[in-house]
Design an enzyme around this catalytic site. Sequence first.
Site, PDB file in Angstrom:
ATOM      1  N   GLU A  87       0.924  -1.398   0.055  1.00  0.00           N
ATOM      2  CA  GLU A  87      -0.130   0.100   0.110  1.00  0.00           C
ATOM      3  C   GLU A  87       0.785   1.308   0.066  1.00  0.00           C
ATOM      4  O   GLU A  87       0.568   2.310  -0.850  1.00  0.00           O
ATOM      5  CB  GLU A  87      -0.949  -0.118   1.282  1.00  0.00           C
ATOM      6  CG  GLU A  87      -1.987  -1.094   1.020  1.00  0.00           C
ATOM      7  CD  GLU A  87      -1.709  -2.409   1.061  1.00  0.00           C
ATOM      8  OE1 GLU A  87      -2.577  -3.258   1.157  1.00  0.00           O
ATOM      9  OE2 GLU A  87      -0.514  -2.624   1.862  1.00  0.00           O
ATOM     10  N   HIS A 156     -10.219  -6.173   8.490  1.00  0.00           N
ATOM     11  CA  HIS A 156     -11.013  -6.186   7.330  1.00  0.00           C
ATOM     12  C   HIS A 156     -12.288  -5.164   7.465  1.00  0.00           C
ATOM     13  O   HIS A 156     -13.265  -5.059   6.739  1.00  0.00           O
ATOM     14  CB  HIS A 156     -11.688  -7.441   6.813  1.00  0.00           C
ATOM     15  CG  HIS A 156     -10.398  -8.319   5.957  1.00  0.00           C
ATOM     16  ND1 HIS A 156      -9.355  -8.788   6.927  1.00  0.00           N
ATOM     17  CD2 HIS A 156     -10.215  -8.627   4.811  1.00  0.00           C
ATOM     18  CE1 HIS A 156      -8.465  -9.107   5.985  1.00  0.00           C
ATOM     19  NE2 HIS A 156      -8.906  -9.259   4.938  1.00  0.00           N
TER      20      HIS A 156
END
Length: 358
Positions: A87, A156
């Site tokens: 990321e 998540h």
Amino acid sequence: MTVTSERTRQATTDLPPAPAPAPFPTGTQRLPMAKALNLGMRRALANDPRALLMGEDIGRLGGVFRVTDGLFAEFGEDRVVDTPLAESGIVGTAIGLALRGYRPVVEIQFDGFVFPAFDQITTQLAKMHYRSQGRLKLPVVIRIPFGGGIGAVEHHSESPEALFAHTAGLRVVSPSTPADAFTMIQQAIASPDPVIFLEPKGRYWEKGDVDLDAPLPAPHGGPADLDHARVVRAGTDVTVVAYGPTVATALKAAEAAAAEGTSIEVVDLRTISPLDTATVAASVQRTGRCVVVHEAPVLYGSGAEVAARITEECFFHLQAPVLRVGGFHTPYPVAKIEHDYLPGLDRLLDAVDRALAF
């Protein structure tokens, strides 16, 4: 020729020719939010050759939620880029592309995965644009599926909006309907500012009417401006302020309260930063009471900023303290007890009752 226009020219001429697109759907269609986002990005890619998508598995797979499904086949690997699982590297690359003149749209696969890129977002993306007073253009959109409601495993489900709203130089927005998702993603891509685009993943499959022929409002003007909240249900007794996933919760609470004779006005913030205080204040001045609801923890959450501003702006109109409803000061729990963490109908209606009891 200015430096910016030269960069734009170079970015445009560097791009390979795009294949002929399939006919874009027209008319008003009932679509899930995921499909509305897909069509919004598709239109942006077709209209602006500088726009490109980047992210993990967004190309051939179409993303884990299939939000980018079909775009790789239409626009090719140079416009819909499958990236490594890194990321920080994805956002860092997007920053370089933006300085070159492109308009990168980055997908963070899940909200909990954004933290490795937090340094790039808050110390580079936000500050380079801000400190140069806009002379360095960084039109990067970072799409983040956020919030709960899907029974996901650890890391998540997160609600990190306050972290980004606290950072100067970032726009932080969240659509609550497919219609807004279709329009707002296009506005975000057209914006000259870095945008954190928070997509309520628990609402991806809920459907709504989307006018696919509607002209795109200007990024800084018009009724659907990114900077403006919207009253989505009129009422007289209490203002409930929500955004993203909790707007639907607020509307359900308004329906339930109406059956008992209580009139709730629902305001969809749409933008968390900059905050449209004027629209919220005008509503509270009519109702005299305010409840703010979001999935993120109440402690130091975005609702605290709304409460503080409304207290300052509407002190002599308030008939009760501004109340907040949200998650608890804990990590998102495991899927089996997630419903106890997320603010639902009962907790929101309890806050409305407490506001009315003053």
